[in-house]
Motif scaffolding. Sequence first.
Motif, PDB file in Angstrom:
ATOM      1  N   MET A 142      -1.583   2.020   7.748  1.00 42.27           N
ATOM      2  CA  MET A 142      -1.821   1.742   6.326  1.00 42.27           C
ATOM      3  C   MET A 142      -1.442   2.966   5.509  1.00 42.27           C
ATOM      4  N   ILE A 143      -0.552   2.769   4.547  1.00 38.90           N
ATOM      5  CA  ILE A 143      -0.189   3.859   3.636  1.00 38.90           C
ATOM      6  C   ILE A 143      -1.059   3.700   2.390  1.00 38.90           C
ATOM      7  N   GLY A 144      -1.949   4.666   2.147  1.00 41.59           N
ATOM      8  CA  GLY A 144      -2.874   4.589   1.015  1.00 41.59           C
ATOM      9  C   GLY A 144      -4.139   3.863   1.432  1.00 41.59           C
ATOM     10  N   TYR A 145      -5.257   4.488   1.131  1.00 42.85           N
ATOM     11  CA  TYR A 145      -6.537   3.865   1.501  1.00 42.85           C
ATOM     12  C   TYR A 145      -7.485   3.995   0.314  1.00 42.85           C
ATOM     13  N   GLY A 146      -7.244   3.163  -0.713  1.00 42.09           N
ATOM     14  CA  GLY A 146      -8.114   3.155  -1.881  1.00 42.09           C
ATOM     15  C   GLY A 146      -8.892   1.846  -1.893  1.00 42.09           C
ATOM     16  N   ALA A 147      -9.018   1.251  -3.094  1.00 35.54           N
ATOM     17  CA  ALA A 147      -9.808   0.014  -3.230  1.00 35.54           C
ATOM     18  C   ALA A 147      -9.227  -1.114  -2.377  1.00 35.54           C
ATOM     19  N   MET A 148      -7.912  -1.283  -2.466  1.00 37.04           N
ATOM     20  CA  MET A 148      -7.289  -2.385  -1.721  1.00 37.04           C
ATOM     21  C   MET A 148      -7.315  -2.097  -0.218  1.00 37.04           C
ATOM     22  N   GLY A 149      -6.991  -0.881   0.148  1.00 39.98           N
ATOM     23  CA  GLY A 149      -6.987  -0.512   1.564  1.00 39.98           C
ATOM     24  C   GLY A 149      -8.353  -0.728   2.198  1.00 39.98           C
ATOM     25  N   THR A 150      -9.394  -0.392   1.476  1.00 39.99           N
ATOM     26  CA  THR A 150     -10.763  -0.557   1.989  1.00 39.99           C
ATOM     27  C   THR A 150     -11.053  -2.035   2.257  1.00 39.99           C
ATOM     28  N   PRO A 184       3.968   5.415  -6.272  1.00 46.34           N
ATOM     29  CA  PRO A 184       4.384   6.715  -5.716  1.00 46.34           C
ATOM     30  C   PRO A 184       4.360   6.706  -4.185  1.00 46.34           C
ATOM     31  N   GLY A 185       3.444   5.970  -3.611  1.00 50.96           N
ATOM     32  CA  GLY A 185       3.341   5.905  -2.138  1.00 50.96           C
ATOM     33  C   GLY A 185       4.533   5.203  -1.526  1.00 50.96           C
ATOM     34  N   LEU A 186       5.002   4.149  -2.184  1.00 49.06           N
ATOM     35  CA  LEU A 186       6.190   3.446  -1.666  1.00 49.06           C
ATOM     36  C   LEU A 186       7.410   4.358  -1.789  1.00 49.06           C
ATOM     37  N   VAL A 202       2.932  -3.991  -1.603  1.00 45.57           N
ATOM     38  CA  VAL A 202       2.298  -4.533  -2.820  1.00 45.57           C
ATOM     39  C   VAL A 202       2.781  -3.837  -4.091  1.00 45.57           C
ATOM     40  N   ALA A 203       3.232  -2.595  -3.963  1.00 44.19           N
ATOM     41  CA  ALA A 203       3.663  -1.854  -5.162  1.00 44.19           C
ATOM     42  C   ALA A 203       5.111  -2.226  -5.495  1.00 44.19           C
ATOM     43  N   THR A 204       5.324  -3.500  -5.689  1.00 41.97           N
ATOM     44  CA  THR A 204       6.670  -4.037  -5.926  1.00 41.97           C
ATOM     45  C   THR A 204       7.282  -3.484  -7.210  1.00 41.97           C
ATOM     46  N   LEU A 244       5.043  -8.750  -0.792  1.00 41.65           N
ATOM     47  CA  LEU A 244       3.876  -9.648  -0.751  1.00 41.65           C
ATOM     48  C   LEU A 244       3.650 -10.306  -2.110  1.00 41.65           C
ATOM     49  N   SER A 245       3.030 -11.478  -2.080  1.00 41.48           N
ATOM     50  CA  SER A 245       2.788 -12.206  -3.334  1.00 41.48           C
ATOM     51  C   SER A 245       1.709 -11.516  -4.170  1.00 41.48           C
ATOM     52  N   GLY A 246       0.895 -10.663  -3.549  1.00 40.31           N
ATOM     53  CA  GLY A 246      -0.081  -9.866  -4.301  1.00 40.31           C
ATOM     54  C   GLY A 246      -1.087 -10.723  -5.036  1.00 40.31           C
ATOM     55  N   PRO A 305       2.105   1.058 -13.831  1.00 43.16           N
ATOM     56  CA  PRO A 305       2.313   1.036 -12.373  1.00 43.16           C
ATOM     57  C   PRO A 305       1.128   0.502 -11.573  1.00 43.16           C
ATOM     58  N   ALA A 306      -0.076   0.565 -12.149  1.00 44.54           N
ATOM     59  CA  ALA A 306      -1.234   0.066 -11.394  1.00 44.54           C
ATOM     60  C   ALA A 306      -1.640  -1.332 -11.855  1.00 44.54           C
ATOM     61  N   ASN A 307      -0.918  -1.870 -12.851  1.00 40.57           N
ATOM     62  CA  ASN A 307      -1.351  -3.137 -13.455  1.00 40.57           C
ATOM     63  C   ASN A 307      -0.273  -4.203 -13.553  1.00 40.57           C
ATOM     64  N   ALA A 316       7.003  -7.432 -11.663  1.00 34.55           N
ATOM     65  CA  ALA A 316       8.191  -7.135 -10.840  1.00 34.55           C
ATOM     66  C   ALA A 316       8.327  -8.145  -9.704  1.00 34.55           C
ATOM     67  N   THR A 317       7.212  -8.542  -9.125  1.00 38.37           N
ATOM     68  CA  THR A 317       7.249  -9.536  -8.034  1.00 38.37           C
ATOM     69  C   THR A 317       7.890 -10.824  -8.539  1.00 38.37           C
ATOM     70  N   ILE A 318       7.448 -11.251  -9.722  1.00 36.80           N
ATOM     71  CA  ILE A 318       7.982 -12.487 -10.317  1.00 36.80           C
ATOM     72  C   ILE A 318       9.474 -12.319 -10.623  1.00 36.80           C
TER      73      ILE A 318
HETATM   74  N1  LIG Z   1       1.513  -6.684  -6.222  1.00 32.95           N
HETATM   75  C1  LIG Z   1       0.316  -6.881  -6.725  1.00 32.95           C
HETATM   76  O1  LIG Z   1      -0.083  -8.005  -7.047  1.00 32.95           O
HETATM   77  C2  LIG Z   1      -0.598  -5.726  -6.905  1.00 32.95           C
HETATM   78  C3  LIG Z   1      -0.224  -4.444  -6.575  1.00 32.95           C
HETATM   79  N2  LIG Z   1      -1.096  -3.415  -6.713  1.00 32.95           N
HETATM   80  C4  LIG Z   1      -0.641  -2.063  -6.322  1.00 32.95           C
HETATM   81  O2  LIG Z   1      -1.480  -1.602  -5.287  1.00 32.95           O
HETATM   82  C5  LIG Z   1      -1.859  -0.269  -5.555  1.00 32.95           C
HETATM   83  C6  LIG Z   1      -3.143   0.068  -4.837  1.00 32.95           C
HETATM   84  O3  LIG Z   1      -4.233  -0.584  -5.454  1.00 32.95           O
HETATM   85  P1  LIG Z   1      -5.695  -0.015  -5.267  1.00 32.95           P
HETATM   86  O4  LIG Z   1      -6.001   0.183  -3.843  1.00 32.95           O
HETATM   87  O5  LIG Z   1      -6.583  -0.873  -6.067  1.00 32.95           O
HETATM   88  O6  LIG Z   1      -5.532   1.429  -5.955  1.00 32.95           O
HETATM   89  P2  LIG Z   1      -6.370   2.740  -5.641  1.00 32.95           P
HETATM   90  O7  LIG Z   1      -5.984   3.725  -6.695  1.00 32.95           O
HETATM   91  O8  LIG Z   1      -7.800   2.409  -5.451  1.00 32.95           O
HETATM   92  O9  LIG Z   1      -5.819   3.231  -4.213  1.00 32.95           O
HETATM   93  C7  LIG Z   1      -4.550   3.772  -3.984  1.00 32.95           C
HETATM   94  C8  LIG Z   1      -4.722   4.885  -2.946  1.00 32.95           C
HETATM   95  O10 LIG Z   1      -3.444   5.329  -2.508  1.00 32.95           O
HETATM   96  C9  LIG Z   1      -3.438   6.754  -2.583  1.00 32.95           C
HETATM   97  N3  LIG Z   1      -2.082   7.283  -2.729  1.00 32.95           N
HETATM   98  C10 LIG Z   1      -1.415   7.576  -3.867  1.00 32.95           C
HETATM   99  N4  LIG Z   1      -0.195   8.090  -3.583  1.00 32.95           N
HETATM  100  C11 LIG Z   1      -0.117   8.139  -2.237  1.00 32.95           C
HETATM  101  C12 LIG Z   1       0.869   8.596  -1.344  1.00 32.95           C
HETATM  102  N5  LIG Z   1       2.017   9.109  -1.804  1.00 32.95           N
HETATM  103  N6  LIG Z   1       0.657   8.482  -0.022  1.00 32.95           N
HETATM  104  C13 LIG Z   1      -0.503   7.973   0.442  1.00 32.95           C
HETATM  105  N7  LIG Z   1      -1.494   7.529  -0.360  1.00 32.95           N
HETATM  106  C14 LIG Z   1      -1.303   7.609  -1.693  1.00 32.95           C
HETATM  107  C15 LIG Z   1      -4.315   7.077  -3.763  1.00 32.95           C
HETATM  108  O11 LIG Z   1      -4.734   8.416  -3.758  1.00 32.95           O
HETATM  109  P3  LIG Z   1      -5.102   9.115  -5.188  1.00 32.95           P
HETATM  110  O12 LIG Z   1      -6.370   8.459  -5.593  1.00 32.95           O
HETATM  111  O13 LIG Z   1      -5.231  10.541  -4.850  1.00 32.95           O
HETATM  112  O14 LIG Z   1      -3.953   8.818  -6.091  1.00 32.95           O
HETATM  113  C16 LIG Z   1      -5.460   6.085  -3.520  1.00 32.95           C
HETATM  114  O15 LIG Z   1      -6.370   6.578  -2.567  1.00 32.95           O
HETATM  115  C17 LIG Z   1      -1.886  -0.192  -7.093  1.00 32.95           C
HETATM  116  O16 LIG Z   1      -1.670   1.121  -7.541  1.00 32.95           O
HETATM  117  C18 LIG Z   1      -0.732  -1.077  -7.478  1.00 32.95           C
HETATM  118  O17 LIG Z   1       0.460  -0.316  -7.512  1.00 32.95           O
HETATM  119  C19 LIG Z   1      -2.364  -3.612  -7.165  1.00 32.95           C
HETATM  120  C20 LIG Z   1      -2.780  -4.869  -7.506  1.00 32.95           C
HETATM  121  C21 LIG Z   1      -1.928  -6.019  -7.431  1.00 32.95           C
END
Ligand SMILES: NC(=O)C1=CN([C@@H]2O[C@H](COP(=O)(O)OP(=O)(O)OC[C@H]3O[C@@H](n4cnc5c(N)ncnc54)[C@H](OP(=O)(O)O)[C@@H]3O)[C@@H](O)[C@H]2O)C=CC1
Length: 264
Positions: free
Chosen positions: A7-15, A71-73, A90-92, A118-120, A183-185, A190-192
């Motif tokens: 898993m790349i990134g472990y925030g709200a979605m990763g959890t 940024p992670g992608l 998911v970060a399409t 992914l359809s997200g 980028p977070a909203n 972009a997916t569409i």
């Molecule tokens: N396609 C879709 O329908 C949707 C897509 N998304 C995408 O998913 C992303 C994740 O959502 P969510 O989990 O809620 O967001 P969060 O901010 O809760 O979690 C993202 C995590 O990834 C970490 N991160 C950032 N950059 C990197 C990196 N370069 N390498 C590894 N980890 C990294 C962040 O660290 P830090 O906190 O330090 O930045 C954070 O811990 C959103 O930012 C959005 O881009 C979200 C919702 C819908």
Amino acid sequence: MTKRLMMIGYGAMGTEVHRLLPEGMELAWVVVPEAYAAATCTPWAGRAEVLTSIDACEEAPDLVVECAGQPGLAEHGEAVLRRGLTLAVVATGALADEALYERLATAAREGGGRMQLLSGAVAGMDGLAAAREGGLDEVTYEACKAPRSWKGSHAEQLIDLDAVTEKTVFFEGDAGEAARLFPANSNVAATIALAGVGMRDTRVKLIVDPDTRRNTHRIHAQGRFGEFTIELNGHPLESNPKTSTLAALSVVRACRQALEPVSF
Ligand SMILES: NC(=O)C1=CN([C@@H]2O[C@H](COP(=O)(O)OP(=O)(O)OC[C@H]3O[C@@H](n4cnc5c(N)ncnc54)[C@H](OP(=O)(O)O)[C@@H]3O)[C@@H](O)[C@H]2O)C=CC1
Ligand SMILES: O=C([O-])CC(=O)C(=O)O
């Protein structure tokens, strides 16, 4: 045999994805920003290897999921695809950057990897992509969320979120602009666009509604196939109101697809 997930990134979605991981798949690697790598009190402590780069992984994960945001992608996608791995994304919205899109597509082509978009947070991407084969005349997308879901985003430059008293459109533009500015909203925009008529021709409206608790996505498409309108009222994740629960579930689905011989 148990399959192993990176898993790349472990925030709200990763959890949420980790919590709902299907039986038969284990989280074996977590890729985090440098600043988190030394943390010991984590949900993965003692269970998954913590990495800050893909190259540090000496084995081959069965699946890599990106839950890190745009940024992670951009940082890790190319290395995953060059190693011939499947990367569920998911970060399409990052793909609105044409240079990044080309870099990732080339890495996949040359390395034998595959990028699964992914359809997200939305539904209907299968139908939209099929409809495109017959020609699409118009695709529009509206996203409506509560003020707290737009906090910390570019919306704050366009509207006073604390003073909004009624449903208000604060952005109109194309999908590429929306994905870059939010980028977070606005990854859904972009997916569409990627499933339909592209970044420039997908018209987007972003809306704030002080009376909603949901993340509402409304897609309208018309073309030779006919037309459809989908309105999806998603529950945001408690831990991140920007992110819909369905987006995390779409990652869980990708994990299940990697396990099952027959899947949707
Ligand atoms: N396609 C879709 O329908 C949707 C897509 N998304 C995408 O998913 C992303 C994740 O959502 P969510 O989990 O809620 O967001 P969060 O901010 O809760 O979690 C993202 C995590 O990834 C970490 N991160 C950032 N950059 C990197 C990196 N370069 N390498 C590894 N980890 C990294 C962040 O660290 P830090 O906190 O330090 O930045 C954070 O811990 C959103 O930012 C959005 O881009 C979200 C919702 C819908
Ligand atoms: O989860 C959502 O409702 C949509 C979202 O954040 C995105 O498109 O990036």
